[in-house]
Design a protein around this motif. Structure first.
Motif, PDB file in Angstrom:
ATOM      1  N   LEU A  92      28.670  -3.921 -59.149  1.00  0.00           N
ATOM      2  CA  LEU A  92      29.535  -3.579 -58.166  1.00  0.00           C
ATOM      3  C   LEU A  92      31.067  -3.550 -58.566  1.00  0.00           C
ATOM      4  N   ALA A  93      31.350  -4.334 -59.629  1.00  0.00           N
ATOM      5  CA  ALA A  93      32.527  -4.241 -60.251  1.00  0.00           C
ATOM      6  C   ALA A  93      32.767  -2.951 -60.843  1.00  0.00           C
ATOM      7  N   PRO A  96      29.195 -10.074 -73.008  1.00  0.00           N
ATOM      8  CA  PRO A  96      28.827 -11.462 -73.434  1.00  0.00           C
ATOM      9  C   PRO A  96      27.950 -11.753 -72.093  1.00  0.00           C
ATOM     10  N   GLU A 134      37.988   3.196 -57.221  1.00  0.00           N
ATOM     11  CA  GLU A 134      39.612   3.306 -57.265  1.00  0.00           C
ATOM     12  C   GLU A 134      40.336   4.043 -57.990  1.00  0.00           C
ATOM     13  N   ARG A 148      25.829  -8.135 -77.387  1.00  0.00           N
ATOM     14  CA  ARG A 148      26.421  -9.487 -76.798  1.00  0.00           C
ATOM     15  C   ARG A 148      27.797  -9.371 -76.867  1.00  0.00           C
ATOM     16  N   ALA A 149      28.417  -8.851 -78.029  1.00  0.00           N
ATOM     17  CA  ALA A 149      29.892  -8.578 -78.227  1.00  0.00           C
ATOM     18  C   ALA A 149      30.495  -7.596 -77.396  1.00  0.00           C
ATOM     19  N   ASP A 198      37.739   4.308 -69.942  1.00  0.00           N
ATOM     20  CA  ASP A 198      39.282   4.545 -69.928  1.00  0.00           C
ATOM     21  C   ASP A 198      39.650   3.012 -70.812  1.00  0.00           C
ATOM     22  N   GLY A 199      38.994   2.760 -71.948  1.00  0.00           N
ATOM     23  CA  GLY A 199      39.475   1.775 -72.873  1.00  0.00           C
ATOM     24  C   GLY A 199      38.865   0.531 -72.617  1.00  0.00           C
ATOM     25  N   ILE A 200      38.244   0.312 -71.160  1.00  0.00           N
ATOM     26  CA  ILE A 200      37.829  -1.087 -71.201  1.00  0.00           C
ATOM     27  C   ILE A 200      36.367  -1.136 -71.090  1.00  0.00           C
ATOM     28  N   THR A 201      35.699  -2.304 -71.089  1.00  0.00           N
ATOM     29  CA  THR A 201      34.030  -2.683 -70.872  1.00  0.00           C
ATOM     30  C   THR A 201      34.030  -3.466 -69.511  1.00  0.00           C
ATOM     31  N   ILE A 202      33.403  -2.896 -68.817  1.00  0.00           N
ATOM     32  CA  ILE A 202      33.085  -3.383 -67.367  1.00  0.00           C
ATOM     33  C   ILE A 202      31.437  -3.893 -67.160  1.00  0.00           C
ATOM     34  N   GLY A 203      31.320  -5.054 -66.996  1.00  0.00           N
ATOM     35  CA  GLY A 203      29.871  -5.683 -66.585  1.00  0.00           C
ATOM     36  C   GLY A 203      29.971  -5.746 -64.875  1.00  0.00           C
ATOM     37  N   GLN A 204      28.743  -6.012 -64.593  1.00  0.00           N
ATOM     38  CA  GLN A 204      28.653  -6.443 -62.899  1.00  0.00           C
ATOM     39  C   GLN A 204      28.453  -5.134 -62.209  1.00  0.00           C
ATOM     40  N   GLU A 212      33.335  -0.631 -57.733  1.00  0.00           N
ATOM     41  CA  GLU A 212      34.408  -0.479 -57.314  1.00  0.00           C
ATOM     42  C   GLU A 212      35.411   0.047 -58.042  1.00  0.00           C
ATOM     43  N   TYR A 213      35.509  -0.197 -59.497  1.00  0.00           N
ATOM     44  CA  TYR A 213      36.644   0.831 -60.393  1.00  0.00           C
ATOM     45  C   TYR A 213      36.481   2.163 -60.184  1.00  0.00           C
TER      46      TYR A 213
END
Lengths: 216, 161
Positions: free
Chosen positions: A73-74, A55, A81, A51-52, A65-71, A77-78
Motif C-alpha cells: 500500500l505504501a 529488511p 502521488e 535482505r539488504a 526513482d532512487g529509493i526502495t519501497i516495501g509494503q 500510494e507513492y
C-alpha cells in the motif's frame, strides 16, 4: 534523475505483489521484474542480497526513482502521488477514506493472518482451518461495508486501491476453499475486476515465474 | 469489522486506524502528520504499514485467543521481534529525531503503541536502540502522554498513571 526503469521484486503467487502489479499495469508503467521464490532454497526472500534491499524480507519491493519501497500500500500510494493518472484513489476525502478503510481491512485485517510465514507457524494440520477463519471473518465484515460503499467496484464506479486488494484476496479465498456464497457483492465485484486487462496481465497464472502446471 | 478504533466524523464512520489518520491529515492538514516530499511520505507509509499490518495484527487479541494461552507469549514475542528486526534496519536510513527525519509523522504514531505492546509481552529491546531512542523522545511529547493507555477514561485503577 533518470535511474532507469523501476524494478519490482515479485512472487507470482504473492497477493501483495499482485496488488502492485495491477497498479503498475493500470498506470501503464514500464518496469523490470525480478522474481523472488518464497519457497525455493528455503525462501529466496531470506538471502543476504534481498535482505539488504528490503529488511522486511518480503515481496513486493519496488526500486523506483532512487529509493526502495516495501509494503504494497505504501508503494501504491507513492505511485498514485507521483504518477497521478489514471487515479487509484478518488478525489473526495470521504471516498478516499472508504477506499483506504477497505484496503486496510484486506491488507492488515486478513492477508497477514494467512500469509506464508504465519501458516508455517500454525502447522500443517491447522493451516486450512486457520486461513479459512481469517478470510471468512474479514469477508463477513467487508461484505457488510460494501453495502454502503460499492457501486460497480468497491467504492463507487471507479477502480481504486481497494479493488487492487480485493481480487488477490478472493484468489486466496479460492485457494483455501472458502465458500463465497455468503459474499455476493465481493463475488460480483471480483468477477468485474477479473475482466479488466490490468487484472489479467498481472494475474498469478501469467507471470514469468508461474510454474508450468499453474500457467494459464 | 467489530474492532476499535472507529471514528464518526463529518457524517461518516471510518474504521482502520491508518485510514482514519490519513482522512484527518487530508481534511485537517496542520500540523502535518505526513511530510510533503513523496519519497519521505513513502517511507512514512512503509514504516506505518510494517507496524500496522506486519506486526500488530499478528499479536492482537483475537489472534492470541486462537493460538491458545500457553503459546501466546512466545507467539507475540516472535511477531514483534521479527518486525522490530526489520524496522531497526530500515530506521538506519530514514530516522532523524523521529522515524522519518526530524518531524513527528504517522510512522511515530504507530511506533510508540507497538513498543508499549513489546514491553507488555516482555520483548527484550536491547537489539533495537533506534526504536528505543525514538520511543523515548515520543513519550516526552504531550500528545503521546494525554493519549497514553494509562490516562484514559476506561483505564482500570491498577493501571492508571
Amino acid at each position: 534523475m533518470q535511474v532507469g526503469k523501476p524494478i519490482l521484486y515479485s512472487y507470482f503467487r504473492s497477493s501483495c505483489s499482485w496488488r502492485v502489479r495491477i497498479a503498475l499495469a493500470l498506470k501503464n508503467m514500464d518496469y523490470e521484474m525480478i522474481t523472488i521464490n518464497l519457497t525455493k532454497d528455503g525462501g529466496q526472500q531470506f538471502s543476504e542480497e534481498f535482505r539488504a534491499l528490503n529488511p522486511m524480507k518480503q515481496v513486493p519491493a519496488l526500486k523506483i526513482d532512487g529509493i526502495t519501497i516495501g509494503q504494497s500500500l505504501a508503494i501504491i500510494e507513492y505511485l498514485e502521488e507521483t504518477r497521478p493518472t489514471p487515479r487509484l484513489l478518488p478525489q473526495d476525502p470521504k471516498k478516499r477514506a472508504h477506499v483506504r478503510m477497505i484496503s486496510h481491512l484486506l491488507a492488515s485485517g486478513i492477508q497477514p493472518l494467512q500469509n506464508l510465514s504465519v501458516l508455517k507457524q500454525v502447522g500443517q494440520e491447522n493451516q486450512l482451518t486457520w486461513a479459512q477463519q481469517a478470510i471468512s471473518s474479514g469477508f463477513n465484515a467487508l461484505e457488510q461495508i460494501l453495502q454502503s460503499t460499492a457501486g460497480k467496484y468497491c467504492v463507487g464506479d471507479e477502480v481504486s486501491m481497494a479493488d487492487l486488494c480485493l481480487a488477490p484476496q478472493v484468489a486466496n479465498a479460492d485457494r483455501f476453499k472458502v465458500d463465497l456464497t455468503p459474499y455476493p457483492t465481493i463475488s460480483r465485484i471480483n468477477k468485474s475486476l477479473l475482466a479488466l486487462e490490468a487484472f489479467q496481465v498481472s494475474h498469478p497464472c501469467r507471470q514469468p515465474d508461474t510454474p508450468p502446471e499453474l500457467r494459464a | 469489522m467489530k474492532q476499535v478504533p472507529a471514528l464518526k466524523i463529518d457524517g461518516i464512520t471510518i474504521g482502520q486506524s491508518l485510514a482514519i489518520i490519513e482522512y484527518l491529515e487530508e481534511t485537517r492538514p496542520t500540523p502535518r502528520l505526513l511530510p510533503q516530499d513523496p519519497k519521505k511520505r513513502a517511507h512514512v507509509r512503509m514504516i506505518s504499514h510494517l507496524l500496522a499490518s506486519g506486526i500488530q495484527p499478528l499479536q492482537n487479541l483475537s489472534v492470541l485467543k486462537q493460538v491458545g494461552q500457553e503459546n501466546q507469549l512466545t507467539w507475540a514475542q516472535q511477531a514483534i521481534s521479527s518486525g522490530f528486526n526489520a524496522l531497526e534496519q530500515i530506521l538506519q536510513s530514514t530516522a532523524g529525531k523521529y522515524c522519518v527525519g526530524d518531524e513527528v509523522s504517522m510512522a511515530d504514531l504507530c511506533l510508540a503503541p507497538q513498543v508499549a505492546n513489546a514491553d507488555r509481552f516482555k520483548v527484550d529491546l536491547t537489539p533495537y536502540p533506534t526504536i528505543s531512542r525514538i520511543n523515548k523522545s515520543l513519550l516526552a511529547l504531550e500528545a503521546f502522554q494525554v493519549s497514553h493507555p494509562c490516562r484514559q477514561p476506561d483505564t482500570p485503577p491498577e493501571l492508571r498513571a
